[in-house]
Enzyme design. Sequence first.
Site, short mmCIF file in Angstrom:
data_model
loop_
_atom_site.label_atom_id
_atom_site.label_comp_id
_atom_site.label_asym_id
_atom_site.label_seq_id
_atom_site.Cartn_x
_atom_site.Cartn_y
_atom_site.Cartn_z
N GLY A 184 0.77 -1.23 0.00
CA GLY A 184 0.00 0.00 0.00
C GLY A 184 0.81 1.28 0.00
N LYS B 219 5.09 -8.16 -14.26
CA LYS B 219 4.55 -8.43 -12.92
C LYS B 219 4.57 -9.95 -12.77
CE LYS B 219 2.16 -7.39 -9.08
NZ LYS B 219 2.52 -6.43 -8.03
N THR C 79 -1.38 -11.39 -6.86
CA THR C 79 -2.44 -12.00 -6.07
C THR C 79 -3.63 -11.04 -6.01
OG1 THR C 79 -1.68 -11.12 -3.94
CG2 THR C 79 -0.71 -13.20 -4.67
#
EC number: 6.3.3.3
Length: 229
Positions: free
Chosen positions: A12, A37, A41
């Site tokens: 985050g 990437k 998930t």
Amino acid sequence: MSVLVITGTDTGVGKTVATAALACAARVAGIDVAVCKPVQTGTGPAGGTGDDDLVEIGRLAGVDALHPGWRYPDPLAPVAAAERAGAALPTRDELIGMIRAADAPGRLTLVEGAGGLLVELGQDAVTLRDVATELAAPVLVVVAPGLGTLNHTALTLESLAAQQVPCAGLVIGAWPAQPGAAEIDNRDALARLAPVRAALPAGVGSVSPVDFERISATAFDPNWLAGLL
């Protein structure tokens, strides 16, 4: 190879937006850029509306060379997400192979990790640091501006140094419009740990692609960008 690995000090902190901003800035500067990437998930069930960092990067950055890897539905760490999906994590060779396949002469290939530097991405406890080590790739660290960031950043840099992985610098992933004393002091302190390559405005991932390009194009030093190749 011109590979730059991008990690964050925490979940985050703005890693995906920072990756998009760097990809956008490189594209505007005339650099051929690709984004990988390897492990994602939280994608949700097939056909659902889960996270897709590469789609968001492509939308914001205007980059078409996007290379997805292994995807798992649950928004968990890769090991747990793979277990819940009844699926295998990639091997070290598979991770390295997909990144090398995405790279090309004269191209800057950005590799966004999942979570932090030591999160296990592959079988046999392979981490993003292991991937960077094998590729001899520098690592750009995306950080937060608030309280706690100095310790998190120092630990990440110490982990890189322990394996002699070069740090390409720091990006503050969400610089507030009205920074307080903690953020202002931390920005100076972060610069003493490693070069701060950019401080992206908080919420920049929510602006239009046109505005995102305008902001990204001036966020990074063009000489530093050119030196990544």
